[in-house]
Design a protein around this motif. Structure first.
Motif, PDB file in Angstrom:
ATOM      1  N   ASP A 408       0.832  -1.217   0.000  1.00  0.00           N
ATOM      2  CA  ASP A 408       0.000   0.000   0.000  1.00  0.00           C
ATOM      3  C   ASP A 408       0.860   1.257   0.000  1.00  0.00           C
ATOM      4  O   ASP A 408       2.091   1.170  -0.132  1.00  0.00           O
ATOM      5  N   THR A 409       0.251   2.414   0.128  1.00  0.00           N
ATOM      6  CA  THR A 409       0.873   3.735   0.307  1.00  0.00           C
ATOM      7  C   THR A 409       1.680   4.236  -0.897  1.00  0.00           C
ATOM      8  O   THR A 409       1.471   5.347  -1.371  1.00  0.00           O
ATOM      9  N   VAL A 410       2.633   3.447  -1.391  1.00  0.00           N
ATOM     10  CA  VAL A 410       3.548   3.936  -2.427  1.00  0.00           C
ATOM     11  C   VAL A 410       2.924   3.726  -3.812  1.00  0.00           C
ATOM     12  O   VAL A 410       2.592   2.603  -4.182  1.00  0.00           O
ATOM     13  N   PRO A 411       2.769   4.824  -4.591  1.00  0.00           N
ATOM     14  CA  PRO A 411       2.128   4.686  -5.898  1.00  0.00           C
ATOM     15  C   PRO A 411       2.973   3.921  -6.909  1.00  0.00           C
ATOM     16  O   PRO A 411       4.172   3.706  -6.678  1.00  0.00           O
ATOM     17  N   LEU A 412       2.353   3.545  -8.000  1.00  0.00           N
ATOM     18  CA  LEU A 412       3.020   2.777  -9.062  1.00  0.00           C
ATOM     19  C   LEU A 412       4.327   3.439  -9.490  1.00  0.00           C
ATOM     20  O   LEU A 412       5.344   2.769  -9.662  1.00  0.00           O
ATOM     21  N   VAL A 413       4.289   4.756  -9.663  1.00  0.00           N
ATOM     22  CA  VAL A 413       5.515   5.465 -10.063  1.00  0.00           C
ATOM     23  C   VAL A 413       5.405   6.940  -9.683  1.00  0.00           C
ATOM     24  O   VAL A 413       4.307   7.512  -9.690  1.00  0.00           O
ATOM     25  N   ASN A 484       6.611   1.013  -7.701  1.00  0.00           N
ATOM     26  CA  ASN A 484       6.106  -0.042  -6.814  1.00  0.00           C
ATOM     27  C   ASN A 484       5.197  -0.942  -7.635  1.00  0.00           C
ATOM     28  O   ASN A 484       4.073  -0.586  -7.941  1.00  0.00           O
ATOM     29  N   TRP A 485       5.722  -2.115  -8.019  1.00  0.00           N
ATOM     30  CA  TRP A 485       4.935  -3.072  -8.825  1.00  0.00           C
ATOM     31  C   TRP A 485       4.018  -3.910  -7.932  1.00  0.00           C
ATOM     32  O   TRP A 485       3.303  -4.760  -8.421  1.00  0.00           O
ATOM     33  N   PHE A 486       4.100  -3.713  -6.615  1.00  0.00           N
ATOM     34  CA  PHE A 486       3.566  -4.733  -5.694  1.00  0.00           C
ATOM     35  C   PHE A 486       2.363  -4.294  -4.871  1.00  0.00           C
ATOM     36  O   PHE A 486       2.101  -4.844  -3.808  1.00  0.00           O
ATOM     37  N   ARG A 487       1.612  -3.279  -5.338  1.00  0.00           N
ATOM     38  CA  ARG A 487       0.381  -2.903  -4.636  1.00  0.00           C
ATOM     39  C   ARG A 487      -0.601  -4.068  -4.697  1.00  0.00           C
ATOM     40  O   ARG A 487      -0.780  -4.682  -5.740  1.00  0.00           O
ATOM     41  N   THR A 488      -1.247  -4.362  -3.563  1.00  0.00           N
ATOM     42  CA  THR A 488      -2.194  -5.487  -3.555  1.00  0.00           C
ATOM     43  C   THR A 488      -3.624  -5.014  -3.274  1.00  0.00           C
ATOM     44  O   THR A 488      -3.841  -3.963  -2.668  1.00  0.00           O
ATOM     45  N   ASP A 489      -4.594  -5.829  -3.723  1.00  0.00           N
ATOM     46  CA  ASP A 489      -6.004  -5.517  -3.473  1.00  0.00           C
ATOM     47  C   ASP A 489      -6.447  -6.175  -2.163  1.00  0.00           C
ATOM     48  O   ASP A 489      -5.630  -6.775  -1.450  1.00  0.00           O
ATOM     49  N   ILE A 524       4.808  14.074  -2.553  1.00  0.00           N
ATOM     50  CA  ILE A 524       6.024  13.252  -2.654  1.00  0.00           C
ATOM     51  C   ILE A 524       6.783  13.481  -3.953  1.00  0.00           C
ATOM     52  O   ILE A 524       7.877  12.945  -4.137  1.00  0.00           O
ATOM     53  N   GLY A 525       6.216  14.250  -4.860  1.00  0.00           N
ATOM     54  CA  GLY A 525       6.875  14.482  -6.141  1.00  0.00           C
ATOM     55  C   GLY A 525       5.874  14.440  -7.276  1.00  0.00           C
ATOM     56  O   GLY A 525       4.673  14.624  -7.050  1.00  0.00           O
ATOM     57  N   PHE A 526       6.344  14.159  -8.487  1.00  0.00           N
ATOM     58  CA  PHE A 526       5.489  14.194  -9.674  1.00  0.00           C
ATOM     59  C   PHE A 526       4.922  12.809  -9.999  1.00  0.00           C
ATOM     60  O   PHE A 526       5.680  11.861 -10.194  1.00  0.00           O
ATOM     61  N   VAL A 527       3.601  12.746 -10.060  1.00  0.00           N
ATOM     62  CA  VAL A 527       2.912  11.487 -10.375  1.00  0.00           C
ATOM     63  C   VAL A 527       2.309  11.630 -11.779  1.00  0.00           C
ATOM     64  O   VAL A 527       1.891  12.730 -12.160  1.00  0.00           O
ATOM     65  N   PRO A 528       2.277  10.537 -12.550  1.00  0.00           N
ATOM     66  CA  PRO A 528       1.722  10.653 -13.914  1.00  0.00           C
ATOM     67  C   PRO A 528       0.230  10.995 -13.900  1.00  0.00           C
ATOM     68  O   PRO A 528      -0.482  10.626 -12.978  1.00  0.00           O
ATOM     69  N   LYS A 547      -5.718   4.686 -11.821  1.00  0.00           N
ATOM     70  CA  LYS A 547      -5.858   5.882 -10.969  1.00  0.00           C
ATOM     71  C   LYS A 547      -5.727   5.504  -9.493  1.00  0.00           C
ATOM     72  O   LYS A 547      -5.106   6.226  -8.712  1.00  0.00           O
ATOM     73  N   ASP A 548      -6.323   4.351  -9.142  1.00  0.00           N
ATOM     74  CA  ASP A 548      -6.249   3.887  -7.745  1.00  0.00           C
ATOM     75  C   ASP A 548      -4.806   3.712  -7.280  1.00  0.00           C
ATOM     76  O   ASP A 548      -4.475   4.016  -6.135  1.00  0.00           O
ATOM     77  N   ILE A 549      -3.956   3.188  -8.164  1.00  0.00           N
ATOM     78  CA  ILE A 549      -2.578   2.921  -7.710  1.00  0.00           C
ATOM     79  C   ILE A 549      -1.640   4.096  -8.005  1.00  0.00           C
ATOM     80  O   ILE A 549      -0.429   3.995  -7.826  1.00  0.00           O
ATOM     81  N   LEU A 550      -2.224   5.207  -8.455  1.00  0.00           N
ATOM     82  CA  LEU A 550      -1.416   6.433  -8.607  1.00  0.00           C
ATOM     83  C   LEU A 550      -1.722   7.445  -7.505  1.00  0.00           C
ATOM     84  O   LEU A 550      -1.057   8.480  -7.392  1.00  0.00           O
ATOM     85  N   VAL A 551      -2.699   7.113  -6.690  1.00  0.00           N
ATOM     86  CA  VAL A 551      -3.128   8.049  -5.648  1.00  0.00           C
ATOM     87  C   VAL A 551      -2.024   8.248  -4.602  1.00  0.00           C
ATOM     88  O   VAL A 551      -1.343   7.300  -4.211  1.00  0.00           O
ATOM     89  N   VAL A 552      -1.855   9.509  -4.184  1.00  0.00           N
ATOM     90  CA  VAL A 552      -0.964   9.798  -3.056  1.00  0.00           C
ATOM     91  C   VAL A 552      -1.857  10.239  -1.896  1.00  0.00           C
ATOM     92  O   VAL A 552      -2.424  11.320  -1.911  1.00  0.00           O
ATOM     93  N   ASP A 553      -1.969   9.369  -0.921  1.00  0.00           N
ATOM     94  CA  ASP A 553      -2.864   9.602   0.211  1.00  0.00           C
ATOM     95  C   ASP A 553      -2.095  10.365   1.299  1.00  0.00           C
ATOM     96  O   ASP A 553      -1.174   9.820   1.917  1.00  0.00           O
ATOM     97  N   LYS A 554      -2.496  11.627   1.506  1.00  0.00           N
ATOM     98  CA  LYS A 554      -1.757  12.491   2.439  1.00  0.00           C
ATOM     99  C   LYS A 554      -1.653  11.891   3.841  1.00  0.00           C
ATOM    100  O   LYS A 554      -0.599  11.954   4.469  1.00  0.00           O
ATOM    101  N   ALA A 555      -2.765  11.317   4.314  1.00  0.00           N
ATOM    102  CA  ALA A 555      -2.760  10.769   5.679  1.00  0.00           C
ATOM    103  C   ALA A 555      -1.771   9.607   5.785  1.00  0.00           C
ATOM    104  O   ALA A 555      -0.996   9.503   6.739  1.00  0.00           O
ATOM    105  N   ALA A 556      -1.785   8.740   4.766  1.00  0.00           N
ATOM    106  CA  ALA A 556      -0.862   7.596   4.782  1.00  0.00           C
ATOM    107  C   ALA A 556       0.584   8.087   4.739  1.00  0.00           C
ATOM    108  O   ALA A 556       1.469   7.521   5.398  1.00  0.00           O
TER     109      ALA A 556
END
Ligand code: GTP
Ligand code: SPV
Ligand code: MN
Length: 591
Positions: A408-413, A484-489, A524-528, A547-556
């Motif tokens: 979780d937390t870390v986006p795809l790129v 991060n290739w390893f986000r899980t559902d 955290i920087g630039f997200v696509p 879109k779900d795995i590109l989200v940067v969640d401020k609280a997290a």
């Protein structure tokens, strides 16, 4: 074979210490290798595999308690404890030499001492360095002969120089409590006792090319990193290179050899492998950063490798390869590991050597291959080996990519705002632990630059060295990214398809390097922007999922920042001011 006094004197010392019956120099000839393979098969140390299906391939099993690197028994023996830093185990060098020499004393009695002169990097390359390993294990000789460039030519290039690294390996007792992997960075010396597992005994690899070399690199102004090196060719025939640091068993070999997805291939995109584990980098005459792969082969994770996930790796293992701790197919004398294909051999042998019915054994929840079973394959076998592989001056690096296993937390790129922000990202890489090292698997730990087990000096000084390299490289510095290739559902399945489809992410990375695509700025920087990652031809994967795995969640990320602050405490005064500033900026942005 050499008149180099420093080598000859040291070998005299070694002979007196380990008292071999005879001494054999590894000369780099195919005849010598063939003779050693024959001897190893006679003693049962190796098994010759089916020579029609797997020509020049051999099989080896280690002791069951000796199947991975042992971080708890790996030591940096610098004069001052402080210089090893808080992330390494330290031992006083005097004490360590005495203890290790006591273990080694007389241990080659009745046996042969093999002397392996080897070059890390193309022989004679300005970025290469030389080592000499002595061992009484033919398995070690044969692996080193695949993983490095060995023999007379190495000694010829070294001449009288004193710039070479000593390595002593011996195994007298397989008791884990007596295993020591010791590094003396101030003496260019490595001593490894009581192990037979690759990462602990192929001393050119992690011991020299990372632990000793990282220390040399700091003193000499270059970088030794746990990174793959990959070339991406576009339809116009231009090749751009990226380096990527992921922790052990987190996808370097796979990314280094990936095959671009359908559609890209037809357009003429290609991937070229320069290296899959280690990158040595130096600023070149034009001011850019240039990388060589110091190795000459791949010591890759076998399980999970198949014609779909990584055909180039699998093809690389079809000749001249040593397989360690995989399963065996006794019907045709070949090898098998989990997910090689869907048909485990019925008449099989599991990695510990017991005869089993493969499908039944697996149905009962067992594995035929150890999760950290490995292949040692010559680089030249790789269908996509880069034409620049042997190029002494290295390849120019456009981007550096960090990554780890984060459910979780870390986006795809995402891309860092600056070099220093990128060093910050690298310094806090988190990843779930894997079978590549002994210990619990699946626990998230911080693994800075994927170098936690491999940095040969104080990690705070290492961060500072990164900051200084950035100053030196200025606007020629590679851009820094995190993936991060390893986000899980919710069911624990990986969301991103990974493997060849990672090409789509690397494509975005290169476009960013060339300033061809914009992005969304986040804490955290630039997200696509989701529409800038090409999903064409990707089945069952929607832009909404992306879109779900590109989200940067401020609280997290606010929580993440707390964890980072905690992690950073151990570095005390040695933590570079630039990184403190980056952490403060992250905290502020997540408010
Ligand atoms: P070391 O040799 O230990 O340094 O490992 P490595 O970083 O080269 O890792 P490798 O490429 O061998 O991959 C290790 C494991 O991660 C294998 O089981 C792969 O199947 C898996 N893996 C690699 N890439 C991906 C990916 O993109 N997605 C997923 N889900 N798994 C991957
Ligand atoms: C790793 O663990 O990162 C490897 C395998 O590449 S070993 O050679 O054991 O270090
Ligand atoms: Mn590795």
């Amino acid at each position: 074979m050499t008149n180099n006094k420093t080598i000859l004197n040291w070998l005299e010392e070694m002979k007196e210490l380990v008292t071999p019956d005879n001494v054999v120099w590894i000369d780099g000839s195919e005849e010598q290798i063939e003779d050693l393979r024959r001897q190893a098969c006679e003693t049962g140390e190796m098994i010759k595999l089916n020579q029609e299906k797997l020509p020049d391939c051999y099989y080896h099993r280690t002791a069951v308690n000796d199947v991975a690197r042992v971080e708890g028994r790996t030591f940096i023996c610098s004069k001052k404890e402080e210089d090893a830093g808080p992330t390494n185990h330290w031992m006083d060098p005097e004490k360590a030499y005495k203890m290790l020499f006591d273990i080694a004393r007389g241990s080659y009695k009745g046996r042969t001492m093999y002397v392996i002169p080897y070059s890390m990097g193309p022989i004679g390359s300005p970025l290469a360095k030389i080592g000499v390993e002595v061992t009484d294990s033919i398995y070690v000789v044969l692996n080193m002969s695949i993983m490095t460039r060995t023999g007379q030519k190495v000694l010829d290039v070294l001449g009288d120089s004193t710039d070479w690294v000593k390595g002593l390996h011996c195994k007298v007792d397989i008791d884990e409590e007596k295993r020591y992997i010791c590094h003396f960075p101030e003496d260019n010396y490595i001593i490894s006792v009581n192990s037979g597992y690759g990462g602990n005994v192929l001393l050119g690899k992690k011991c020299f090319a990372l632990r000793i070399a990282s220390y040399q690199a700091k003193n000499e102004g270059w970088m030794a990193e746990h990174m793959l090196i990959l070339g991406i060719e576009n339809p116009q025939g231009e090749v751009k290179y990226v380096c990527a640091a992921f922790p052990s068993a987190c996808g370097k070999t796979n990314l280094a050899m990936m095959i671009p997805p359908e559609g890209y291939r037809e357009k003429g995109y290609k991937v070229w492998t320069v290296g899959d584990d280690i990158s040595w980098m130096r600023q070149g005459p034009d001011g850019r950063l240039y990388a060589i792969n110091p190795e000459n082969g791949f010591f890759g994770v076998a399980p999970g490798t198949n014609m779909k996930s990584n055909p180039n790796a699998l093809i690389s293992t079809q000749k001249g390869t040593i397989f360690t701790n995989v399963g065996r197919n006794l019907d045709d004398n070949t090898v098998w590991w989990e997910s090689l294909d869907k048909n485990p051999p019925v008449n099989a042998q599991e990695w510990k050597g017991a005869d089993v019915n493969g499908p039944e054994f697996i149905a009962e929840g067992n594995k035929l291959a150890h999760p950290n079973s490995r292949f040692t394959a010559p680089a030249k076998n790789c269908p996509c080996i880069s034409p620049e592989f042997d190029k002494g001056e290295g390849v120019p690096v456009s981007a550096i990519i960090f990554g780890g296993r984060r459910p979780d937390t870390v986006p795809l790129v995402y891309q860092s705002r600056s070099w220093d922000a990128g060093v910050f990202v690298g310094s806090v890489v988190g990843s779930e632990t894997t079978a590549a090292a002994a210990g619990a698997v699946g626990v998230v730990r911080r693994d800075p630059m994927a170098m936690l087990p491999f940095c040969g000096y104080h990690m705070g000084d290492y961060f500072q060295h990164w900051i200084e390299m950035g100053e030196k490289l200025g606007d020629k510095a590679p851009k820094i990214f995190n993936v991060n290739w390893f986000r899980t559902d919710a069911d624990g399945h990986f969301i991103w398809p990974g493997f060849g489809d990672n090409f789509r992410v690397v494509e975005w990375i290169l476009k960013r390097c060339e300033g061809k695509v914009d992005a969304v700025e986040t804490p955290i920087g630039f997200v696509p922007k989701a529409e800038d990652i090409n999903l064409e031809g990707l089945e069952d994967f929607s832009i909404d999922t992306l879109k779900d795995i590109l989200v940067v969640d401020k609280a997290a990320w606010a929580k993440e920042a707390e964890g980072i602050e905690e992690f950073y405490k151990q570095f005390g005064d040695k933590l570079p001011a630039a990184l403190k500033e980056q952490l403060a900026a992250l905290k502020e942005a997540c408010k």
